[in-house]
Scaffold this active site. Structure first.
Site, short mmCIF file in Angstrom:
data_model
loop_
_atom_site.label_atom_id
_atom_site.label_comp_id
_atom_site.label_asym_id
_atom_site.label_seq_id
_atom_site.Cartn_x
_atom_site.Cartn_y
_atom_site.Cartn_z
N HIS A 217 5.14 -6.42 0.78
CA HIS A 217 3.95 -6.12 1.57
C HIS A 217 3.58 -4.73 1.61
O HIS A 217 2.39 -4.26 2.16
CB HIS A 217 4.31 -6.88 3.00
CG HIS A 217 3.26 -6.66 3.91
ND1 HIS A 217 1.87 -7.12 3.88
CD2 HIS A 217 2.87 -6.00 5.01
CE1 HIS A 217 1.16 -6.69 4.56
NE2 HIS A 217 1.86 -5.76 5.54
N CYS A 218 4.73 -3.71 1.38
CA CYS A 218 4.44 -2.30 1.90
C CYS A 218 3.93 -1.52 0.94
O CYS A 218 2.81 -0.94 0.87
CB CYS A 218 5.89 -1.87 2.28
SG CYS A 218 6.69 -2.54 3.91
N ILE A 219 4.38 -1.43 -0.33
CA ILE A 219 4.28 -0.38 -1.29
C ILE A 219 2.59 -0.45 -1.88
O ILE A 219 2.08 0.36 -2.08
CB ILE A 219 5.26 0.12 -2.06
CG1 ILE A 219 6.44 0.19 -1.60
CG2 ILE A 219 4.98 1.11 -3.27
CD1 ILE A 219 7.97 0.46 -2.36
N ASP B 111 0.38 -0.44 1.79
CA ASP B 111 0.34 0.39 2.83
C ASP B 111 -0.56 2.03 2.32
O ASP B 111 -1.31 2.40 3.29
CB ASP B 111 1.73 1.06 3.50
CG ASP B 111 2.37 -0.33 4.19
OD1 ASP B 111 1.82 -1.24 4.19
OD2 ASP B 111 3.64 -0.18 4.43
#
Length: 454
Positions: free
Chosen positions: A285-287, A290
């Site tokens: 979900h992050c890299i 974001d």
């Protein structure tokens, strides 16, 4: 961490002093909104620290599992959940009318991108509206979801203040970004320092006091926007450096140089170098997500984030390059990818977890099938592919077992995720061809003639 939080808020409203005492004595009730990969570990950490925890989620299955003492996340044990339930420190509910009960409300909901790669704050906004319906004087509200600088102040605060209550006077608002790394055996929620930014000094002192009871160290910063920027900076740093090694992999492969060997040698330098590793694309979900929160916000200031956008282009291109390499390897074996039979090994976005959010494996499967091949997958962590927004056609597919006769039927086995539970020697002893995107075969000394790196 502040030496004495009471010194900071000694002239504050009585509510903040009372709340500080509850946090310091761990008599407060902590509410966690969103019980997924961020919220559940946080809830268990707070429960183990001695706080009473009330977990909120719209998913009734999550609520039922937790209240039975069962985990629905692979790397979190049911024993840990059962212990929190049995000690009466954790209760899950889908009744959001109870949002007025906790002394602190920590928001841990998704912040995805829209199909146009713009920030989707709908989960944050809906959580804020739900909190506003039940907000009372003296509550601390903390957003943990990753987002662009300004979200807490510009999006969440107006929703809460529409009640007539004012931040810093009637309730307290802060931002503290999650730093979860699912499946990491060395760091968990309680052992990772926590960045904290508040809407004013009282909110900062209160949030800092709460998290001081949960984690090894707090890192107070000057504002909620600064705390939001810290989280984005961490993940942008990773995205850009992963893009760099992905590009180097392509360049070095053309020169006949093994990028993995280069990185292993380079990381022996005790200063000035930090190893990052290539792969089949970004997942989680992050890299992959974001950095584009900052890109979107930067446009409001007429600024182009060229490094971020270039990194995104490189990382997004990797699945296409992997499939090209797979097709070449199959061609070299005397067959063609059209009508070939391919096994994708691993669809989780990283090793040893059951999380497939934004996994490049899903894109790999679609691209391979677009070339005319038939594709199966194996991943013991994910026995069935759930519904996703971008890969709905893959929903419902099930993981195939790994047995000798089945493995021998595949024209190629593509290693997309290097789970430790897989017996790669067994795979190699029964495979015709292995295309390895994770360098796992080199680590377990599988014969080179069978393996093509991608």
């Amino acid at each position: 961490m502040y030496a004495d939080h009471l010194d900071v808020i000694k002239h504050a409203p009585l509510d903040s002093i009372d709340l500080l005492s509850l946090f310091r004595t761990r008599q407060a009730t902590v509410g966690i909104i969103g019980l997924g990969y961020v919220g559940l570990p946080l809830a268990l950490t707070a429960a183990r620290a001695g706080f009473d925890v009330l977990g909120f989620d719209i998913n009734a299955m999550y609520v039922d599992c937790l209240n039975r003492g069962e985990s629905y996340i692979n790397h979190i044990s049911s024993a840990a959940v059962a212990d929190a339930i049995e000690q009466h420190h954790l209760l899950a509910t889908d009744d959001f009318r109870r949002l007025g009960e906790p002394d602190a409300l920590l928001i841990c909901v998704p912040t995805p991108l829209t199909k146009h790669r713009e920030p989707d704050l709908s989960y944050v906004e809906s959580s804020g509206r739900e909190i506003a319906r039940h907000l009372r004087r003296g509550q601390l509200v903390v957003l943990e979801s990753t987002t662009y600088p300004g979200t807490t102040d510009e999006v969440l605060k107006p929703i809460l203040e529409a009640t007539g209550l004012k931040s810093g006077r009637d309730f307290f608002l802060a931002f503290s970004p999650e730093r979860e790394d699912p499946g990491n055996p060395d760091f968990g929620t309680s052992t990772i320092p926590k960045v904290v930014g508040g809407d004013g000094p009282d909110a900062l002192a209160l949030a800092d006091a709460l998290y001081a009871g949960l984690v090894v160290k707090t890192v107070p910063v000057s504002s909620t926007a600064t705390a939001e920027a810290v989280k984005l900076t961490e993940n942008i740093f990773r995205a850009v450096n992963i893009a760099l090694v992905n590009e180097l992999k392509v360049v070095y492969a053309a020169m006949g140089i093994d990028v993995w060997e280069v990185i292993d040698a380079a990381k022996t330098k005790p200063f000035g170098f930090m190893p990052f590793y290539p792969g089949p694309g970004l997942g989680g979900h992050c890299i992959p997500i974001d950095p584009f929160y900052l890109t979107s916000k930067a446009r409001e200031y007429d600024i182009t984030t060229r490094f971020i956008e270039l990194a995104g282009e490189i990382n997004s291109r990797m699945p296409y390059l992997v499939v090209d390499r797979l097709a070449e390897a199959i061609d070299d074996s005397g067959k063609t990818i059209r009508n070939a039979k391919v096994l994708v090994l691993g669809i989780a976005y990283k090793k040893n977890v059951g999380d497939m959010r934004e996994s490049p494996s899903l894109k790999l499967i679609e691209l391979i099938e677009r070339r005319g091949a038939r594709v199966d997958y194996h991943d013991a962590q994910i026995p069935i592919i759930p519904m996703t927004r971008e890969h709905a056609d893959l929903a419902g597919r099930t993981s195939v077992p790994l047995d000798a006769s089945r493995l021998g039927d595949y024209d190629a086995i593509l290693i997309a995720t290097d789970h430790d539970s897989v017996d790669y020697q067994f795979i190699a002893s029964n495979a015709k061809l292995i295309v390895d995107t994770r360098n796992v075969c080199a680590k377990v000394a599988i014969q080179k003639g069978l393996v093509v790196k991608a």
